[in-house]
Design a protein around this motif. Structure first.
Motif, PDB file in Angstrom:
ATOM      1  N   VAL A   1       0.706  -1.175  -0.079  1.00 40.56           N
ATOM      2  CA  VAL A   1       0.130  -0.031   0.120  1.00 40.56           C
ATOM      3  C   VAL A   1       0.878   1.082  -0.004  1.00 40.56           C
ATOM      4  CG1 VAL A   1      -1.842  -1.228   1.375  1.00 40.56           C
ATOM      5  CG2 VAL A   1      -0.152  -0.005   2.509  1.00 40.56           C
ATOM      6  N   LYS A   2       0.261   2.225  -0.445  1.00 34.32           N
ATOM      7  CA  LYS A   2       1.021   3.513  -0.343  1.00 34.32           C
ATOM      8  C   LYS A   2       1.461   4.051   1.023  1.00 34.32           C
ATOM      9  CE  LYS A   2      -1.339   5.658  -4.368  1.00 34.32           C
ATOM     10  NZ  LYS A   2      -1.956   6.812  -4.985  1.00 34.32           N
ATOM     11  N   VAL A   3       2.487   4.519   1.115  1.00 33.59           N
ATOM     12  CA  VAL A   3       3.247   5.120   2.206  1.00 33.59           C
ATOM     13  C   VAL A   3       2.207   6.360   2.932  1.00 33.59           C
ATOM     14  CG1 VAL A   3       5.169   6.219   3.438  1.00 33.59           C
ATOM     15  CG2 VAL A   3       5.614   4.514   1.679  1.00 33.59           C
ATOM     16  N   GLY A   4       1.908   6.151   4.148  1.00 30.03           N
ATOM     17  CA  GLY A   4       0.915   7.180   4.625  1.00 30.03           C
ATOM     18  C   GLY A   4      -0.432   6.730   4.525  1.00 30.03           C
ATOM     19  N   SER A   5      -0.819   5.410   3.983  1.00 30.31           N
ATOM     20  CA  SER A   5      -2.041   4.816   4.087  1.00 30.31           C
ATOM     21  C   SER A   5      -2.479   4.744   5.481  1.00 30.31           C
ATOM     22  CB  SER A   5      -2.258   3.489   3.387  1.00 30.31           C
ATOM     23  OG  SER A   5      -1.799   3.921   2.076  1.00 30.31           O
ATOM     24  N   VAL A   6      -3.653   4.988   5.982  1.00 32.63           N
ATOM     25  CA  VAL A   6      -4.311   4.775   7.394  1.00 32.63           C
ATOM     26  C   VAL A   6      -4.400   3.290   7.668  1.00 32.63           C
ATOM     27  CG1 VAL A   6      -5.925   5.530   9.071  1.00 32.63           C
ATOM     28  CG2 VAL A   6      -4.968   7.144   7.537  1.00 32.63           C
ATOM     29  N   VAL A   7      -3.955   2.787   8.733  1.00 37.26           N
ATOM     30  CA  VAL A   7      -3.914   1.308   9.154  1.00 37.26           C
ATOM     31  C   VAL A   7      -5.219   1.447  10.214  1.00 37.26           C
ATOM     32  CG1 VAL A   7      -3.331  -0.641  10.241  1.00 37.26           C
ATOM     33  CG2 VAL A   7      -1.660   0.751   9.056  1.00 37.26           C
ATOM     34  N   GLY A   8      -5.367   2.453  11.003  1.00 34.42           N
ATOM     35  CA  GLY A   8      -6.431   2.390  12.109  1.00 34.42           C
ATOM     36  C   GLY A   8      -6.198   3.542  12.885  1.00 34.42           C
ATOM     37  N   ASN A   9      -7.318   3.967  13.803  1.00 32.14           N
ATOM     38  CA  ASN A   9      -7.172   4.803  14.921  1.00 32.14           C
ATOM     39  C   ASN A   9      -6.942   4.093  16.121  1.00 32.14           C
ATOM     40  OD1 ASN A   9      -7.341   7.211  16.748  1.00 32.14           O
ATOM     41  ND2 ASN A   9      -8.696   8.244  15.326  1.00 32.14           N
ATOM     42  N   VAL A  10      -5.642   4.064  16.408  1.00 31.34           N
ATOM     43  CA  VAL A  10      -5.376   3.258  17.642  1.00 31.34           C
ATOM     44  C   VAL A  10      -5.879   3.844  18.882  1.00 31.34           C
ATOM     45  CG1 VAL A  10      -3.560   2.216  18.982  1.00 31.34           C
ATOM     46  CG2 VAL A  10      -3.273   2.233  16.552  1.00 31.34           C
ATOM     47  N   ALA A  11      -5.702   5.075  18.927  1.00 28.30           N
ATOM     48  CA  ALA A  11      -6.352   5.776  20.136  1.00 28.30           C
ATOM     49  C   ALA A  11      -7.816   5.835  20.414  1.00 28.30           C
ATOM     50  CB  ALA A  11      -5.821   7.299  20.261  1.00 28.30           C
ATOM     51  N   LYS A  12      -8.463   5.954  19.560  1.00 26.86           N
ATOM     52  CA  LYS A  12      -9.909   5.896  19.648  1.00 26.86           C
ATOM     53  C   LYS A  12     -10.350   4.176  19.946  1.00 26.86           C
ATOM     54  CE  LYS A  12     -13.871   6.534  16.839  1.00 26.86           C
ATOM     55  NZ  LYS A  12     -14.675   7.194  15.401  1.00 26.86           N
ATOM     56  N   ASP A  13      -9.785   3.514  19.223  1.00 19.17           N
ATOM     57  CA  ASP A  13      -9.836   1.927  19.360  1.00 19.17           C
ATOM     58  C   ASP A  13      -9.691   1.688  20.894  1.00 19.17           C
ATOM     59  OD1 ASP A  13     -10.819   1.650  16.877  1.00 19.17           O
ATOM     60  OD2 ASP A  13      -8.972   1.123  15.902  1.00 19.17           O
ATOM     61  N   LEU A  14      -8.556   2.201  21.247  1.00 23.28           N
ATOM     62  CA  LEU A  14      -8.219   1.824  22.794  1.00 23.28           C
ATOM     63  C   LEU A  14      -8.829   2.696  23.784  1.00 23.28           C
ATOM     64  CD1 LEU A  14      -4.150   1.462  22.333  1.00 23.28           C
ATOM     65  CD2 LEU A  14      -6.022  -0.197  22.516  1.00 23.28           C
ATOM     66  N   GLY A  15      -9.541   3.529  23.239  1.00 25.23           N
ATOM     67  CA  GLY A  15     -10.380   4.617  24.339  1.00 25.23           C
ATOM     68  C   GLY A  15      -9.514   5.630  24.870  1.00 25.23           C
ATOM     69  N   LEU A  16      -8.608   6.037  24.186  1.00 22.80           N
ATOM     70  CA  LEU A  16      -7.568   7.119  24.685  1.00 22.80           C
ATOM     71  C   LEU A  16      -8.227   8.288  24.086  1.00 22.80           C
ATOM     72  CD1 LEU A  16      -4.122   5.353  24.074  1.00 22.80           C
ATOM     73  CD2 LEU A  16      -5.336   5.137  26.227  1.00 22.80           C
ATOM     74  N   ASP A  17      -7.884   9.233  25.292  1.00 24.05           N
ATOM     75  CA  ASP A  17      -8.209  10.699  25.004  1.00 24.05           C
ATOM     76  C   ASP A  17      -7.202  11.260  24.101  1.00 24.05           C
ATOM     77  OD1 ASP A  17      -9.049  13.301  24.998  1.00 24.05           O
ATOM     78  OD2 ASP A  17      -8.477  13.737  27.053  1.00 24.05           O
ATOM     79  N   ILE A  18      -7.784  11.925  22.859  1.00 26.31           N
ATOM     80  CA  ILE A  18      -6.679  12.253  21.809  1.00 26.31           C
ATOM     81  C   ILE A  18      -6.189  13.516  22.322  1.00 26.31           C
ATOM     82  CG2 ILE A  18      -6.528  12.881  19.497  1.00 26.31           C
ATOM     83  CD1 ILE A  18      -9.276  10.943  18.970  1.00 26.31           C
TER      84      ILE A  18
ATOM     85  N   VAL B   1      -3.959   8.358  14.873  1.00 23.72           N
ATOM     86  CA  VAL B   1      -3.939   7.310  13.696  1.00 23.72           C
ATOM     87  C   VAL B   1      -2.713   6.570  13.568  1.00 23.72           C
ATOM     88  CG1 VAL B   1      -4.353   7.246  11.187  1.00 23.72           C
ATOM     89  CG2 VAL B   1      -5.689   8.753  12.779  1.00 23.72           C
ATOM     90  N   LEU B   2      -2.969   5.435  13.235  1.00 23.03           N
ATOM     91  CA  LEU B   2      -1.683   4.318  12.980  1.00 23.03           C
ATOM     92  C   LEU B   2      -1.545   4.289  11.338  1.00 23.03           C
ATOM     93  CD1 LEU B   2       0.412   2.574  13.870  1.00 23.03           C
ATOM     94  CD2 LEU B   2      -0.979   0.612  13.462  1.00 23.03           C
ATOM     95  N   TYR B   3      -0.393   4.674  10.740  1.00 18.82           N
ATOM     96  CA  TYR B   3      -0.404   4.652   9.160  1.00 18.82           C
ATOM     97  C   TYR B   3       0.982   4.086   8.668  1.00 18.82           C
ATOM     98  CZ  TYR B   3       2.804   8.681  10.326  1.00 18.82           C
ATOM     99  OH  TYR B   3       4.026   9.608  10.766  1.00 18.82           O
ATOM    100  N   VAL B   4       1.099   4.145   7.532  1.00 22.56           N
ATOM    101  CA  VAL B   4       2.079   3.194   7.209  1.00 22.56           C
ATOM    102  C   VAL B   4       3.154   4.404   6.628  1.00 22.56           C
ATOM    103  CG1 VAL B   4       3.131   1.991   4.860  1.00 22.56           C
ATOM    104  CG2 VAL B   4       0.657   1.630   5.850  1.00 22.56           C
ATOM    105  N   HIS B   5       4.436   3.899   7.356  1.00 22.60           N
ATOM    106  CA  HIS B   5       5.737   4.671   7.354  1.00 22.60           C
ATOM    107  C   HIS B   5       6.548   4.449   6.214  1.00 22.60           C
ATOM    108  CE1 HIS B   5       8.485   7.494   8.546  1.00 22.60           C
ATOM    109  NE2 HIS B   5       9.612   6.416   8.743  1.00 22.60           N
ATOM    110  N   LYS B   6       6.645   3.246   5.695  1.00 22.10           N
ATOM    111  CA  LYS B   6       7.465   2.649   4.730  1.00 22.10           C
ATOM    112  C   LYS B   6       6.624   1.655   3.858  1.00 22.10           C
ATOM    113  CE  LYS B   6      12.126   3.420   6.808  1.00 22.10           C
ATOM    114  NZ  LYS B   6      13.283   2.765   7.196  1.00 22.10           N
ATOM    115  N   ASN B   7       7.266   1.267   2.594  1.00 20.73           N
ATOM    116  CA  ASN B   7       6.601   0.623   1.658  1.00 20.73           C
ATOM    117  C   ASN B   7       6.632  -1.139   2.421  1.00 20.73           C
ATOM    118  OD1 ASN B   7       5.625  -0.514  -0.673  1.00 20.73           O
ATOM    119  ND2 ASN B   7       7.668  -1.399  -1.110  1.00 20.73           N
ATOM    120  N   ILE B   8       5.663  -1.638   2.372  1.00 19.04           N
ATOM    121  CA  ILE B   8       5.483  -2.876   3.093  1.00 19.04           C
ATOM    122  C   ILE B   8       5.562  -4.004   2.096  1.00 19.04           C
ATOM    123  CG2 ILE B   8       4.068  -4.447   4.507  1.00 19.04           C
ATOM    124  CD1 ILE B   8       2.877  -1.700   5.849  1.00 19.04           C
ATOM    125  N   ASP B   9       6.517  -5.034   2.204  1.00 19.19           N
ATOM    126  CA  ASP B   9       6.631  -6.141   1.405  1.00 19.19           C
ATOM    127  C   ASP B   9       6.546  -7.432   1.994  1.00 19.19           C
ATOM    128  OD1 ASP B   9       6.947  -7.936  -0.352  1.00 19.19           O
ATOM    129  OD2 ASP B   9       9.083  -7.056  -1.177  1.00 19.19           O
TER     130      ASP B   9
END
Length: 800
Positions: free
Chosen positions: A41-58, A85-93
């Motif tokens: 996937v492209k670098v910068g693609s969002v994997v998920g909102n970890v803080a929201k999913d963990l219930g953390l105060d943003i 937000v957890l996002y892709v930092h480098k190309n994933i192979d």
């Protein structure tokens, strides 16, 4: 859009779909959160909102330093502290992260401070068919014997595909061919391809087969990879060698160098390897000598020269050559090699003298055979054709015989041993090769002598000058002849011709040594008796028949002073010459009183007389001419002069030892009348006396003249018969004046005069040591026959 753009759009769509599914399925678990994301996937693609999913105060994430503290070393993922937000930092192979492990998860450890909280997040990387199947080798080579049975299987390399599950290899294919097909055997999760032989192989038709193995994965769209498979058909020894020709023919010149290549035979074998490797051998039935002449390279089939190639020994070689492969069992075949030898001009002609006459008589006729000569040449054709010749400038020639290369050496022309006694004849034999070769042979022939040359005298006639009064028995001369012949043909003997001829009677007093030609006189010769004579000597050789020649010897007797002067007037009586002369007193000066006459039988200086007064009563009254003997008055008489005067006259010659005689003249001076009376009486007596004196003088002059005439005739005959370097002639004095005057002989060769009379010119000189017989005069040349006055009444004729 291209095919790449369509493929990329599909991938993006698939990633979005998976992300949606993942987010909808997240369980709010305080301990761990799991996300899914496709690879690539492209670098910068969002994997998920970890803080929201963990219930953390943003709003507190930045203060609490919310971060990822563990996970991939390459930090493929990053969290945004502003929104969690957890996002892709480098190309994933996925293939790099997990290789062939499925599923592929990346575990992240995330920390938040104040208070400290640790959360675990798992991100599953989903496989995308982004890899094609591949083989480890670019080409696979299989070696299969051509005798392999049908149905035999051969394992092929399996393809590798980094993708997993459905994206991995699913099927293998092979290009269409009539000899092989493909079978797939599954081993666990792998699929292994096998190549199956379905038609018999024939290496001689197809020694290799080129196949392409294709591996196809299960992706959509599917990907594939290929492998080049080369099947090498291994040979079986099922073919025997075959020569390119059953009979090889080659031509080589003789005398080629050792190591020279003759021919290279070539056999082929459809098999290969050891089955097709061929070795060459000579056949076993060959003559053993062939192995010393030729050598065969067993690896290459090249035949080379080993020994001497001589056309004259063998002109054709037939060789059997065998070719054998190295198979098991070996197979062989054979061929014939014919080697023709070309003749080279390497042999010189040979000259054989079958018979030779080393001695040939000089009287042999032209055409006489001297030798038989045979010519041979071991070469053939033009190389063996020989032309024979003989050296120039010899009286011999070659005559060809009816048989080829046979010649007769014959005499071409007359032989003369005296000119050439030995011949070295060079026979030259030259063949017609290129280049031509020649042989030379020298024959030595001697010419034997025959008696064909008469003896030869160096001079003919021979002139001999012999001083009179020689000692009887002593040698006086030698004659020598030469003969150009040899041995007994040149052995000479000499003898004198003794004929009953008045001119040759003197030869009876001569003797000759028959061996050396030395002539001796048996008597003493007297110049006054014999002035010259001639005889002949014959030289005879000892040949059979003998030959001879003669030489005429002219002997000239040279005068010696052996005769004293003879007083002719006054007449001698009782051993003394005395005369009385009466003259008138009245005569004048210069009156001739009388003349003393004398004669000397010798000639030249020996006969040259001079007169002198030995005694006279009055030297002033009478004078004597020393050359003529005339007595004349020097002055007139006076009354006081005596009436009688006695004159003693000495007459002497001019020899080395002078001889002389004396005469006495009494002169009585009378008165003129008495003189006339006395003269009448005296004239009668004097007439008688003078008549007697004249008679004797005529006899003497006649004898001498006859002898001189004979000498002159002989000399003229000699001069007419041969040419010499001088001429001579004797002349008799025509005007006798008291003293007998002879003549002078002049030799034009050495300019000498032979004095034969008593008179000479004043100033003439005598050559010393010549017995006073030679007078040298100045060479005053006049016309032939000119008479030169000398002095007095004597004449000298000089002939040039």
């Amino acid at each position: 859009m291209g095919a790449g753009g369509q493929r990329r759009g599909i991938q993006y769509w698939w990633v979005a779909f998976c992300l949606y599914v993942t987010l909808s399925c997240v369980e709010l678990v305080s301990a761990q959160i799991k996300y899914s994301i496709p690879e690539e996937v492209k670098v910068g693609s969002v994997v998920g909102n970890v803080a929201k999913d963990l219930g953390l105060d943003i709003s507190t994430l930045e203060e609490r330093r919310f971060r990822i503290v563990s996970g991939s070393e390459d930090a493929q993922f990053e969290v945004n502290q502003n929104n969690g937000v957890l996002y892709v930092h480098k190309n994933i192979d996925r293939e790099k992260l997990c290789e062939s492990v499925s599923p592929c998860s990346v575990n992240l450890k995330m920390v938040a401070e104040n208070p400290m909280e640790i959360h675990y997040v798992a991100v599953e990387v989903l496989d995308v068919n982004d890899n094609s199947p591949s083989f480890q080798e670019e080409e696979k080579i299989l070696e299969i014997p051509e005798s392999t049975l049908l149905g035999r299987r051969f394992q092929l390399p399996a393809a590798r595909d980094p993708d997993v599950v459905a994206n991995t290899v699913r099927v293998y294919k092979i290009n269409h061919n009539e000899y092989f097909n493909i079978q797939i055997r599954e081993r666990a999760d792998d699929k292994v391809p096998f190549l199956v032989l379905q038609k018999p192989l024939d290496r001689e038709k197809h020694h290799e087969h080129k196949l392409t193995l294709t591996a196809v994965d299960g992706g959509n769209p599917p990907r594939s990879g290929t492998l080049n498979v080369t099947v090498i058909v291994l040979d079986s020894n099922d073919n025997h060698p075959i020569f390119s020709q059953e009979v090889y023919s080659v031509t080589i010149p003789e005398n080629v160098d050792a190591g020279t290549s003759v021919i290279k035979v070539k056999a082929t074998d459809l098999d290969e390897g050891a089955n097709g490797e061929i070795e060459y051998f000579f056949g076993g039935e060959l003559d053993p000598s062939i192995y010393n002449i030729f050598i065969l390279e067993k690896e290459t089939g090249e035949i080379r020269v080993k020994g001497e190639i001589d056309f004259e020994k063998v002109d054709v070689y037939k060789l059997d050559v065998q070719a054998t492969d190295r198979g098991q069992p070996p197979m062989s075949t054979d061929c014939t090699v014919i080697i023709k030898v070309l003749d080279e001009n390497d042999n010189k002609p040979e000259i054989e003298v079958t018979s030779l006459s080393k001695m040939v008589s000089e009287d042999s006729k032209a055409g006489t055979v001297v030798s038989l000569i045979g010519i041979t040449d071991q070469d053939s054709g033009l190389n063996g054709k020989v032309i024979c010749s003989v050296s120039d400038n010899v009286p011999f020639e070659l005559k060809p015989s009816f048989q080829e290369n046979m010649y007769s050496l014959v005499i071409k022309q007359h032989l003369d041993r005296e000119s050439v006694s030995h011949y070295d004849i060079t026979i030259t034999a030259t063949d017609c090769g290129q280049p031509p070769l020649s042989t030379f042979k020298t024959l030595s022939i001697d010419v034997s002598d025959v008696n064909d040359n008469s003896p030869e005298f160096l001079h003919n006639p021979v002139e001999l000058y012999l001083v009179e009064n020689n000692v009887p028995g002593n040698p006086i001369f030698s004659v020598t002849a030469t003969d150009r012949d040899l041995n007994e043909n040149a052995a000479l003997t000499y003898h004198i011709v003794r004929e009953d001829n008045s001119h040759l009677k003197i030869a009876a007093f001569l003797n000759i040594n028959p061996d050396n030609g030395q002539i001796s006189a048996l008597k003493s010769f007297d110049f006054e008796s014999v002035k010259m004579f001639q005889f002949q000597v014959v030289a005879t050789d000892s040949g059979a028949p003998s030959l001879s020649s003669n030489v005429t010897v002219n002997v000239f007797i040279l005068d010696q002073n052996d005769n004293a002067p003879v007083i002719l007037y006054p007449v001698s009586s009782n051993g003394s010459a005395e005369g009385l002369e009466e003259i008138p007193r009245n005569v004048n000066a210069g009156h001739l009183v009388t003349k003393v006459r004398a004669y000397d039988a010798d000639i030249g200086y020996n006969g040259w007389l001079l007169f002198s007064l030995q005694r006279v009563t009055d030297h002033s009254l009478f004078g004597l001419d020393r050359y003529t003997g005339q007595i004349r008055t020097l002055r007139s008489f006076t009354e006081t002069d005596e009436a009688e005067h006695k004159l003693v006259i000495l007459v002497k010659d001019n020899g080395n030892v002078s001889l002389s005689a004396t005469a006495t003249v009494l002169v009585k001076v009378v008165e003129p009348k008495e003189a006339f009376a006395a003269s009448d009486v005296k004239s009668a007596a004097k007439d008688d006396e003078e008549n007697n004196v004249t008679f004797y003088l005529m006899i003497t002059l006649g004898s001498v003249s006859v002898l001189f005439l004979i000498s002159i005739i002989v000399l003229i005959a000699m001069q007419c018969s041969k040419s010499t370097d001088y001429t001579s002639k004797y002349l008799q004095e025509t005007n006798y004046d008291g003293t007998l005057c002879h003549s002078i002989q002049y030799r034009s060769g050495d300019k000498r005069y032979m004095l034969v009379g008593p008179r000479m010119s004043i100033g003439s000189t005598i050559v010393p040591g010549s017995h006073a017989n030679t007078l040298v005069l100045p060479d005053r040349r006049h016309t032939s026959g000119e008479v030169l006055p000398i002095s007095g009444s004597c004449l000298i004729e000089v002939v040039y």
